[in-house]
Scaffold this motif. Structure first.
Motif, PDB file in Angstrom:
ATOM      1  N   CYS A  24      -5.240  -9.241  -3.184  1.00 50.58           N
ATOM      2  CA  CYS A  24      -4.349  -9.963  -4.107  1.00 50.58           C
ATOM      3  C   CYS A  24      -4.554  -9.509  -5.550  1.00 50.58           C
ATOM      4  O   CYS A  24      -3.578  -9.300  -6.281  1.00 50.58           O
ATOM      5  CB  CYS A  24      -4.579 -11.465  -4.002  1.00 50.58           C
ATOM      6  N   LYS A  25      -5.799  -9.349  -5.945  1.00 47.53           N
ATOM      7  CA  LYS A  25      -6.102  -8.935  -7.321  1.00 47.53           C
ATOM      8  C   LYS A  25      -5.507  -7.566  -7.637  1.00 47.53           C
ATOM      9  O   LYS A  25      -5.052  -7.323  -8.746  1.00 47.53           O
ATOM     10  CB  LYS A  25      -7.619  -8.890  -7.549  1.00 47.53           C
ATOM     11  N   GLN A  26      -5.515  -6.672  -6.643  1.00 45.56           N
ATOM     12  CA  GLN A  26      -4.978  -5.325  -6.863  1.00 45.56           C
ATOM     13  C   GLN A  26      -3.465  -5.364  -7.056  1.00 45.56           C
ATOM     14  O   GLN A  26      -2.928  -4.686  -7.923  1.00 45.56           O
ATOM     15  CB  GLN A  26      -5.334  -4.395  -5.693  1.00 45.56           C
ATOM     16  N   ILE A  27      -2.777  -6.174  -6.263  1.00 45.47           N
ATOM     17  CA  ILE A  27      -1.327  -6.304  -6.403  1.00 45.47           C
ATOM     18  C   ILE A  27      -0.988  -6.836  -7.789  1.00 45.47           C
ATOM     19  O   ILE A  27      -0.134  -6.283  -8.491  1.00 45.47           O
ATOM     20  CB  ILE A  27      -0.742  -7.211  -5.305  1.00 45.47           C
ATOM     21  N   GLU A  28      -1.681  -7.893  -8.190  1.00 47.57           N
ATOM     22  CA  GLU A  28      -1.425  -8.466  -9.510  1.00 47.57           C
ATOM     23  C   GLU A  28      -1.734  -7.465 -10.615  1.00 47.57           C
ATOM     24  O   GLU A  28      -0.957  -7.311 -11.560  1.00 47.57           O
ATOM     25  CB  GLU A  28      -2.238  -9.741  -9.713  1.00 47.57           C
ATOM     26  N   ALA A  36       0.829  -1.205   0.000  1.00 46.84           N
ATOM     27  CA  ALA A  36       0.000   0.000   0.000  1.00 46.84           C
ATOM     28  C   ALA A  36       0.862   1.253   0.000  1.00 46.84           C
ATOM     29  O   ALA A  36       2.018   1.233   0.431  1.00 46.84           O
ATOM     30  CB  ALA A  36      -0.913   0.015   1.228  1.00 46.84           C
ATOM     31  N   PHE A  37       0.281   2.348  -0.460  1.00 48.96           N
ATOM     32  CA  PHE A  37       0.970   3.632  -0.472  1.00 48.96           C
ATOM     33  C   PHE A  37       1.350   4.064   0.947  1.00 48.96           C
ATOM     34  O   PHE A  37       2.427   4.588   1.177  1.00 48.96           O
ATOM     35  CB  PHE A  37       0.091   4.695  -1.136  1.00 48.96           C
ATOM     36  N   ASP A  62      -4.921   1.413  -0.413  1.00 44.98           N
ATOM     37  CA  ASP A  62      -4.701   2.243  -1.591  1.00 44.98           C
ATOM     38  C   ASP A  62      -3.285   2.035  -2.129  1.00 44.98           C
ATOM     39  O   ASP A  62      -2.301   2.215  -1.423  1.00 44.98           O
ATOM     40  CB  ASP A  62      -4.904   3.707  -1.211  1.00 44.98           C
ATOM     41  N   THR A  63      -3.185   1.651  -3.398  1.00 44.67           N
ATOM     42  CA  THR A  63      -1.881   1.421  -4.017  1.00 44.67           C
ATOM     43  C   THR A  63      -1.523   2.478  -5.059  1.00 44.67           C
ATOM     44  O   THR A  63      -0.449   2.398  -5.651  1.00 44.67           O
ATOM     45  CB  THR A  63      -1.825   0.033  -4.689  1.00 44.67           C
ATOM     46  N   ARG A  64      -2.390   3.448  -5.270  1.00 43.49           N
ATOM     47  CA  ARG A  64      -2.106   4.471  -6.281  1.00 43.49           C
ATOM     48  C   ARG A  64      -0.790   5.169  -5.979  1.00 43.49           C
ATOM     49  O   ARG A  64      -0.585   5.671  -4.881  1.00 43.49           O
ATOM     50  CB  ARG A  64      -3.232   5.501  -6.342  1.00 43.49           C
ATOM     51  N   ASN A  75       7.613 -12.719  -2.917  1.00 43.52           N
ATOM     52  CA  ASN A  75       6.553 -13.195  -2.033  1.00 43.52           C
ATOM     53  C   ASN A  75       6.009 -11.949  -1.343  1.00 43.52           C
ATOM     54  O   ASN A  75       6.669 -11.391  -0.468  1.00 43.52           O
ATOM     55  CB  ASN A  75       7.092 -14.176  -0.998  1.00 43.52           C
ATOM     56  N   ILE A  76       4.828 -11.515  -1.728  1.00 44.63           N
ATOM     57  CA  ILE A  76       4.300 -10.225  -1.288  1.00 44.63           C
ATOM     58  C   ILE A  76       3.234 -10.420  -0.218  1.00 44.63           C
ATOM     59  O   ILE A  76       2.317 -11.220  -0.371  1.00 44.63           O
ATOM     60  CB  ILE A  76       3.723  -9.440  -2.479  1.00 44.63           C
ATOM     61  N   TYR A  77       3.382  -9.640   0.863  1.00 39.84           N
ATOM     62  CA  TYR A  77       2.391  -9.637   1.941  1.00 39.84           C
ATOM     63  C   TYR A  77       2.008  -8.197   2.258  1.00 39.84           C
ATOM     64  O   TYR A  77       2.877  -7.344   2.466  1.00 39.84           O
ATOM     65  CB  TYR A  77       2.940 -10.303   3.212  1.00 39.84           C
ATOM     66  N   ASP A  78       0.720  -7.922   2.286  1.00 40.28           N
ATOM     67  CA  ASP A  78       0.195  -6.639   2.760  1.00 40.28           C
ATOM     68  C   ASP A  78      -1.092  -6.938   3.515  1.00 40.28           C
ATOM     69  O   ASP A  78      -1.932  -7.708   3.024  1.00 40.28           O
ATOM     70  CB  ASP A  78      -0.088  -5.685   1.597  1.00 40.28           C
ATOM     71  N   PRO A  79      -1.260  -6.354   4.704  1.00 38.17           N
ATOM     72  CA  PRO A  79      -2.448  -6.655   5.513  1.00 38.17           C
ATOM     73  C   PRO A  79      -3.779  -6.244   4.898  1.00 38.17           C
ATOM     74  O   PRO A  79      -4.804  -6.809   5.235  1.00 38.17           O
ATOM     75  CB  PRO A  79      -2.217  -5.886   6.817  1.00 38.17           C
TER      76      PRO A  79
END
Length: 171
Positions: free
Chosen positions: A66-70, A30-31, A37-39, A58-62
């Protein structure tokens, strides 16, 4: 955070000038903390550079889905080979699973929970030498060094145990 591309280059440099074939556990996408929010997230740029270099992430964000990261990492603005990216990323719902067999942890968002992890437990399941790259200056770096991590953060260097390259030269 230091300019994302410079931070990514520093990671590559510290991992013996290559991340190709190495697994990196990315903590935070996330930002900023407490949001999904990843913008304009620096994580997109850091991850993109590491993927270009051949790293397995190997990505982890609380909070980030998953769809947004991809979606962020496979967009046309980030890569011209989304299928390759999909093969090089795994998204985790548990940080302890994300670090298994990883060469390094890369902290990219300042989530409070990252400061409370059992890093000794994480170190026990990681490849050695194990690194932590703290892009947000939130971790106790001296404690990480004490338990055996090689630690890098933005703006300061820490003493570390001597590492040997395969050629036997100290770094």
């Amino acid at each position: 955070m230091l300019l994302p591309h410079r931070f990514a280059k520093r990671i590559v440099e510290c991992l013996f000038n290559t991340v190709s074939g190495k697994t990196l556990a990315v903590f935070g996408f996330a930002f900023k903390k407490n949001t999904g929010d990843t913008r304009e997230s620096p994580a997109i740029y850091v991850c993109s550079h590491l993927l270009e270099e051949g790293a397995q992430l190997n990505i982890y964000d609380p909070k980030v889905e998953c769809k947004q990261i991809e979606l962020d990492l496979t967009s046309a603005a980030v890569t011209d080979n989304p299928d390759r990216v999909r093969k090089l990323i795994d998204i985790y719902t548990d940080p302890y699973d994300a670090v298994k067999d990883a060469h390094a942890i890369v902290v990219l968002t300042e989530w409070d929970e990252f400061t409370g992890y059992d890093y000794k437990k994480m170190l026990s399941v990681m490849k050695k030498p194990a690194f932590v790259f703290d892009g947000r200056k939130i971790l106790d770096h001296q404690a990480l060094i004490k338990i055996g991590f090689h630690t890098e953060t933005i703006g300061k260097r820490f003493s570390r145990n001597t590492l040997l390259r395969s050629s036997g030269a100290d770094i």
